[in-house]
Enzyme design. Structure first.
Site, PDB file in Angstrom:
ATOM      1  CB  THR A   1     -15.079  26.577   5.587  1.00 46.91           C
ATOM      2  OG1 THR A   1     -14.670  25.649   6.194  1.00 46.91           O
ATOM      3  CG2 THR A   1     -16.279  27.156   5.850  1.00 46.91           C
ATOM      4  NE  ARG A   2     -13.958  20.453   0.234  1.00 47.19           N
ATOM      5  CZ  ARG A   2     -13.601  20.221  -0.811  1.00 47.19           C
ATOM      6  NH1 ARG A   2     -14.925  20.487  -1.545  1.00 47.19           N
ATOM      7  NH2 ARG A   2     -12.634  19.359  -1.320  1.00 47.19           N
ATOM      8  CG  MET A   3     -11.477  28.104   3.098  1.00 52.18           C
ATOM      9  SD  MET A   3     -12.015  29.157   2.087  1.00 52.18           S
ATOM     10  CE  MET A   3     -13.608  30.037   2.343  1.00 52.18           C
ATOM     11  CB  SER A   4      -8.378  25.842   7.765  1.00 53.81           C
ATOM     12  OG  SER A   4      -7.246  25.722   6.927  1.00 53.81           O
TER      13      SER A   4
ATOM     14  CE  LYS B   1      -3.483  24.925   5.519  1.00 57.74           C
ATOM     15  NZ  LYS B   1      -3.627  25.706   6.708  1.00 57.74           N
TER      16      LYS B   1
ATOM     17  CG  ASP C   1      -6.099  -1.162   7.411  1.00 52.46           C
ATOM     18  OD1 ASP C   1      -6.403  -1.006   5.522  1.00 52.46           O
ATOM     19  OD2 ASP C   1      -5.742   0.110   7.590  1.00 52.46           O
TER      20      ASP C   1
ATOM     21  CG  ASP D   1      -2.246  -0.795   1.233  1.00 53.21           C
ATOM     22  OD1 ASP D   1      -2.433  -0.155  -0.231  1.00 53.21           O
ATOM     23  OD2 ASP D   1      -2.602  -1.272   2.032  1.00 53.21           O
TER      24      ASP D   1
ATOM     25  CB  ALA E   1     -16.812  18.754   6.328  1.00 53.57           C
TER      26      ALA E   1
ATOM     27  CG  ASP F   1      -3.411  23.286   9.505  1.00 53.44           C
ATOM     28  OD1 ASP F   1      -4.099  21.970  10.362  1.00 53.44           O
ATOM     29  OD2 ASP F   1      -4.068  22.646   8.426  1.00 53.44           O
TER      30      ASP F   1
END
Lengths: 579, 690
Positions: free
Chosen positions: B395-398, B409, B532, B318, B393, B355
């Site tokens: 906005t998917r930015m910080s 970003k 797994d 993997d 989840a 972050d």
């Protein structure tokens, strides 16, 4: 070891190598059912035979059916030879009015010729009618050789095929072997031999007047000599080519009518190893990697040259007892020197030693000198070559499959040493193969040592021994080695034409041939059904000098460990006593 | 340290005791070679009694000494096996301790999965041994998990240190790839409802105990094959020795001097010739191989799998976790619209201050190290209130709001939408940069300030250090490596090239994995893989060697034939090496054992037959005074000398098969020929002192 001997041996090896590739390639084509240049001539005959016998050459057999066919044919041949011997007195082509052969001797001879051993307890010209020689022994010379080669073809297919249940058609393999390989070669060789003066006639023995009458021990004058005749040349050709070795005359190829000239001697020696040597190339060609074939060939050659050197050196040294008495045994301008007892002067040391080595390396058994008269170490070489299991070239077919079984054992141990589950030519060597391979290695040792021990314990066995002490052990050991490994050559000095030896040696020959063929075909069947693993750097290469050395080491080690104690009490101590 | 010494002492004492128990014929009969040794020991002992009582066929002292050393031969072999087993037993003991009965809260039939925690009325208190497959149970904070199970509801932290030796608690939850729990481990917080997956005595821990104890050890196919070959050799040597008696009787009669070979000498010769060295150590080698796996925290469910591991020629690995570190790292800032690179780096750093993800940390690290943005530079601004905007989840930015600046970003598509909503535009150059990063196998992030694009951050899957060399090593061993990844082919190809694997499967699904394994197997290859997830189970079942991560799901662990307690996918490579070492040790000691025989012949044959043929004495070139006894003692002692090698395995180096064969043949083949000459001579010198 004169320069002349080495030149003769060198010439022999060169000729052998020269024929190996073309003949090997030709045989590979035959066994793969491809067309050869002989097909336009012989193919109609082949097809005619198939139609007559209701054989479908394309019908493939699994290993059990293949083995069954081979055994049935051999049993039929055995019974046929037995019947011919017992009934020859009332059958045609018996100009000398030979009587029925005794039951035990007939059994021994029947087994002997069916199993490609061609041990002869009898004297040919005084026992067998022409009919028995031609239709019994002559036919078996072809069929027993062809059986060995057919089994080998099936064995090779075990490596060459992938996920297949079948190994080919025995009847087709047999017919093709005889038709395309054995018959053309025998025809060529017998014509060449006739040109050298080997007899080929259906006339009864001729009586000739001696130019110089002699007086024998009793004082009676002898003025006439009986000159034996018969269809000798044709039989000698196949006797050599098919590693049969049963002579037409009792003294085999030392008889001037069987082997008259140096050229006939050279051709016959070449014929001994011709097919076994070429089959190595056939093997390589059929598994699509000729390097593998040459690797096996080289392993055989190394052991062959080693044993040859020992015998040649020991014989050229001569007899130390004679040297002690002041006899000059040095090779010189006027004499060959060395131990000439039991050797023909027209062949000398080199050609006798070479023949003795070749005939015992291959399971041929024909002789041009008396092995019993060799020096202890000189006789040790041939004896030990037989004891290795007739796998150094060996019998046609049988020698190579025997050597390949040893290669399987060698690969198994070497494979473990490199940390991979062992595989040979991409085929995994697993429990079943090792079980069968162990049998192949085991059975000859059991028959040879067991038989010898029994003979040395029983009065019936000891009675036949000519020389007491170590040489006596050598004689018996040689006889059982020869029978148990289907060689057929005799050390002589042992009166083997007794009920005891006829029966025990007969049983040894049966075990040595058929108890090997069965496990060999079983391995073939198991291998053919397997997948082939691709070659990678992690794969143990089986064509390198290292592996060749290892294979030689395994063969020599197993042979030495199995027979060292017996040899120590035979030829080795005899040699030490001579000093 | 002191503890290990006492531990070792009890281990040895136990092993010595065991080696006597193992003399029971029923146990010896399992090993044909050693059984012959025992028969030889018994018969020489009887011969010794005979010699003591009346006339023996040799001096009683000689027979007694031979008998004693033959018994030692058998005992030494048993000792090696007992020692190998003992090491596993100690481990099994500690496992068993935690397998005491535990109370279990078995849920009543009437209970239905309903999303809330069951109340006291929903379960009954039973013993863990009363739980059967298909039952449901509840475990709460502080409870010991009573049986192996598959979580159907809840999330909890579990202390699995008893099984894994790892003290950090792990999270187990319903669904997903971490839903299996093991009986004997302990819940630290929260609660779980699980379905029992194995009956008592059949659980993972039970199997583990059996494996390490070697109780259920069955001979592996290759071991059986070798055993057959050794039995073949034994029969050959039995024949050789049995027929030697008639030969010597005939010779004694013929030479009219001396006696036939003494039965004691014949027995001694037999035991020296049969491959006792490998025969005696064979089972210890097998057990020790398993033990080496266990020491690396891998539990194999069959010895067959360990052997197959040595044989594997294709590794499916993997990408994430095995080849790459598993988290993307920032490697480059690419400014657009003429932004100074320092400004981009500074803003990227600011946006990542809060972050906590590895990606975020790697951005800060890059800004500091490559662009020298010091925290001190930020300090002025830092004093001002910062409002961190965490990643969600939705906005998917910080990012961060600082002094009225909005710094963000995020993934390119989100960011472009954000920029456009702020009235900015995404330039073609930005799109080109984004594209380029994606093509090279990386992940682009876009940084914007107040709706203006500053540039992009290049996040890259970082290949673990040393992997390239490792794969090159594997290639030299003839093993092909295949990277499995869910990435698109472009990305996969880039990473495959960087890591140096031979092949890759991109956009892998459970179906394509299974198909790939079947294709390789069709071509005659043996395939190993790790997995797994439940969706890995079919592929794991298909692979020849399948290693499941202990953190994986129950179906994955069931389908695999090995479980890695550390859940470290790189371990597959070590497992392959252990398998190879196991086979190599067997092969090398076999060669050594057989090669030894040459010297023994030269010692024993002249001595045994000297009364009949004194001339044979010239074969005794070692000049031994006690040849037979010396050979027998050497034969026994060499087993003891080789025990450490059998337990440790022959040293393994990643070389091609041809090189390995050359090395091992030199050491064990040639060495096996020479060593006994020296050893027997040495023992003889010592004996002659007495």
């Amino acid at each position: 070891m004169t320069i002349v001997s080495w030149i003769q041996i060198g010439l022999y090896m060169v000729a052998l190598v020269a024929f190996t590739k073309p003949l090997g390639m030709f045989m590979a084509r035959v066994y793969q059912g491809e067309r050869t240049w002989l097909h336009p001539l012989l193919s109609p005959l082949e097809q005619f035979l198939y139609r007559m016998a209701n054989i479908k050459a394309e019908d493939e057999m699994d290993w059990k059916t293949y083995a069954k066919a081979a055994l049935v044919l051999n049993l039929f041949g055995l019974l046929m030879v037995y019947a011919l011997q017992r009934l020859q007195f009332m059958l045609p082509f018996n100009p000398a009015h030979m009587l029925a052969v005794p039951a035990d001797s007939a059994f021994n001879t029947a087994v002997s010729f069916a199993s490609n051993t061609n041990w002869q307890g009898y004297g040919g010209e005084t026992t067998m009618s022409y009919l028995t020689q031609m239709f019994g022994l002559g036919v078996q010379n072809f069929l027993s050789a062809a059986t060995g080669m057919a089994v080998l073809a099936a064995f090779i297919r075990g490596f060459a095929r992938e996920q297949s249940q079948s190994l080919g058609n025995f009847w087709a393999d047999l017919t093709r072997t005889v038709l395309y390989i054995l018959l053309p070669l025998s025809l060529t060789l017998s014509l060449a031999l006739v040109s050298q003066g080997v007899v080929q006639s259906l006339q009864p023995a001729q009586t000739a007047s001696l130019m110089q009458p002699v007086t024998d021990e009793d004082g009676s004058k002898i003025g006439h000599q009986t000159l034996p005749l018969g269809p000798a040349a044709s039989q000698i050709a196949i006797k050599q080519l098919g590693t049969n070795g049963g002579g037409f005359f009792n003294t085999n190829s030392s008889h001037p009518f069987e082997n008259p000239t140096p050229l006939s001697n050279f051709l016959q020696m070449l014929a001994i190893l011709l097919i076994p040597s070429a089959l190595c190339y056939t093997f390589g060609s059929m598994v699509k990697d000729t390097r593998q074939g040459w690797a096996i060939w080289l392993s055989m050659t190394l052991i062959f040259v080693g044993a040859l050197s020992l015998t040649l050196w020991a014989e050229q040294q001569g007899n130390p007892v004679l040297s002690g008495m002041g006899a000059d045994q040095q090779a010189g301008l006027w004499q060959s020197g060395g131990n000439m007892e039991g050797k023909e002067t027209r062949f000398g040391i080199a050609n006798s030693a070479l023949w003795a080595t070749a005939t015992t390396a291959a399971s041929n058994g024909s002789v041009n000198s008396m092995h019993d008269s060799y020096t202890p170490l000189g006789g040790l070489g041939p004896l030990w070559l037989i004891q290795l299991g007739e796998i150094v070239f060996g019998g046609v077919g049988s020698g190579l499959y025997g050597m390949l079984v040893f290669a399987i054992i060698a690969v198994f141990i070497a494979g473990l040493m490199v940390g991979r589950a062992p595989e040979y030519l991409g085929k995994k060597i697993e429990v079943f193969e090792i079980k069968m391979a162990s049998l192949v290695a085991l059975i000859p040792v059991l028959t040879i040592l067991g038989g010898t021990a029994a003979a040395l314990l029983l009065y019936a066995g000891i009675r036949s021994i000519q020389d007491p002490g170590p040489h006596g052990i050598s004689e018996v050991l040689y006889a059982f080695s020869s029978a148990g490994n289907n060689n057929g050559s005799a050390f002589a000095g042992l009166n083997a034409n007794t009920p005891f030896y006829n029966v025990t040696l007969g049983l040894a020959m049966l075990a040595g041939r058929y108890w090997i063929i069965l496990p060999v075909l079983a391995i073939a069947g198991s291998l053919a059904a397997k997948k082939r693993s691709p070659v990678s750097l992690g794969t143990l290469p089986t064509h390198t000098p290292l592996f060749i050395g290892w294979l030689v080491g395994v063969v020599v080690m197993v042979g030495a460990l199995s027979f060292f104690p017996a040899l120590a009490l035979g030829p080795i101590v005899e040699h030490l006593m001579l000093k | 340290m002191k503890k290990t010494i006492t531990h070792n002492r009890t281990l040895y004492q136990q092993a010595i005791k065991e080696s006597f128990f193992k003399l029971a014929p029923s146990k010896m009969a399992r090993n044909p070679v050693m059984f012959v040794v025992e028969v030889g020991s018994v018969s020489t002992t009887l011969l010794w009694f005979q010699a003591l009582m009346s006339q023996g066929d040799a001096p009683a002292g000689f027979i007694g000494a031979i008998a004693l050393w033959l018994w030692f031969t058998a005992l030494f072999a048993n000792f090696s096996e007992a020692l190998a087993e003992g090491r596993g037993k100690a481990q099994a003991e500690s496992l068993r301790q935690m397998k005491q009965q535990a109370p279990a809260k078995k849920l009543k039939r009437a209970w239905r999965k309903e999303g809330s925690k069951p109340t006291e009325n929903d379960w009954t208190q039973v013993s863990s041994t009363d739980l059967r497959k298909g039952d449901f149970y509840l475990v709460e904070e502080g409870d010991t998990i009573p049986a192996d199970g598959e979580i159907v509801e809840g999330i909890a932290s579990v202390d699995e240190s008893a099984v894994t030796g790892e003290s950090a608690p792990v999270i187990r939850e319903a669904g997903g790839d971490r839903s299996a729990i093991t009986g004997g481990t302990r819940v630290l917080s929260d609660w779980l409802i699980a379905e029992v997956t194995s009956n008592p005595g059949d659980g993972f821990l039970d199997r583990m105990i059996h494996m390490v104890e070697g109780a259920k050890r069955q001979k592996t196919p290759n071991e059986i094959a070798l055993n057959i070959l050794l039995a073949g050799f034994t029969i050959i040597f039995l024949t050789v020795c049995a027929t030697l008696l008639p030969f010597s009787i005939f010779s004694a009669n013929a030479s009219q001097q001396g006696e036939p070979i003494a039965l004691t000498s014949l027995m001694a010769l037999l035991i020296c010739l049969i491959p006792t060295t490998i025969g005696g150590l064979l089972s210890a080698i097998g057990i020790a191989g398993m033990d080496r796996l266990i020491r690396r925290n891998v539990i194999a469910t069959s010895g067959r799998a360990v052997e197959a591991a040595g044989d594997v020629d294709t590794l499916l690995l993997d990408k994430t976790g095995t080849i790459t570190l598993g988290n993307r790292q920032a490697v480059e800032f690419i400014p657009v619209n003429g932004t100074p690179i320092e400004e981009l780096a500074r803003c990227a750093m600011l946006a990542s201050l809060a972050d906590e993800t590895p990606e975020g940390k790697s951005i800060i690290a890059l800004a500091k190290e490559e662009y020298g943005i010091q925290e001190s530079l930020l300090s002025a601004e830092e004093s001002n209130p910062m409002e961190f905007i965490p990643f969600t989840a939705q906005t998917r930015m910080s990012g961060v709001n600082l002094l009225g600046h909005i710094i963000r970003k995020g993934a390119p598509d989100t960011m472009i939408a954000h920029i456009q909503s702020q009235g900015g535009t995404a330039s073609d150059f930005l799109k080109e940069v984004i594209d380029k990063i994606a093509r090279s196998g990386g992940t682009p992030l876009v940084v914007a300030k107040n709706g203006q694009t500053l540039g992009a951050i290049h996040l890259k899957d970082v290949v673990k250090g040393g992997m390239r060399e490792r794969f090159a090593q594997l290639r030299r061993m003839g093993i092909k490596t295949v990277m499995i990844t869910g990435d698109n082919p472009l990305t996969a190809a880039a990473i495959a090239a960087e890591a140096g694997v031979d092949d890759f499967l991109a956009q892998a699904t459970p179906e394509t994995k299974l198909k790939l394994i079947r294709e390789y197997q069709q071509g005659g290859r043996l395939v190993a893989m790790t997995g797994d997830g439940t969706n890995d189970a079919p592929a794991l079942a298909q692979a020849d060697v399948a290693v499941a991560m202990n953190s994986g799901t129950q179906p994955a662990r069931e389908a695999a034939n090995m479980v890695d307690l550390d859940s470290n996918p790189t371990k597959l490579i070590e497992i392959v090496e252990i398998g190879k070492q196991l086979l190599m040790t067997r092969g090398s000691l076999t060669t050594f054992s057989i090669a030894n025989d040459a010297a023994k012949y030269f010692a024993i044959i002249p001595a045994a037959f000297a009364p009949i043929y004194p001339q044979l004495g010239s074969l005794n070139f070692m000049g031994l005074t006690n040849p037979i006894l010396s050979a027998v003692i050497f034969n026994a002692l060499i087993i003891v000398v080789l025990i450490p090698l059998a337990l440790r395995g022959v040293p393994y180096r990643p070389l091609s098969a041809a090189e390995l064969l050359r090395n091992n043949l030199l050491i064990y083949g040639l060495g096996g020929l020479i060593v006994p000459f020296i050893g027997i001579k040495g023992i003889d010198l010592v004996l002659s002192l007495f």
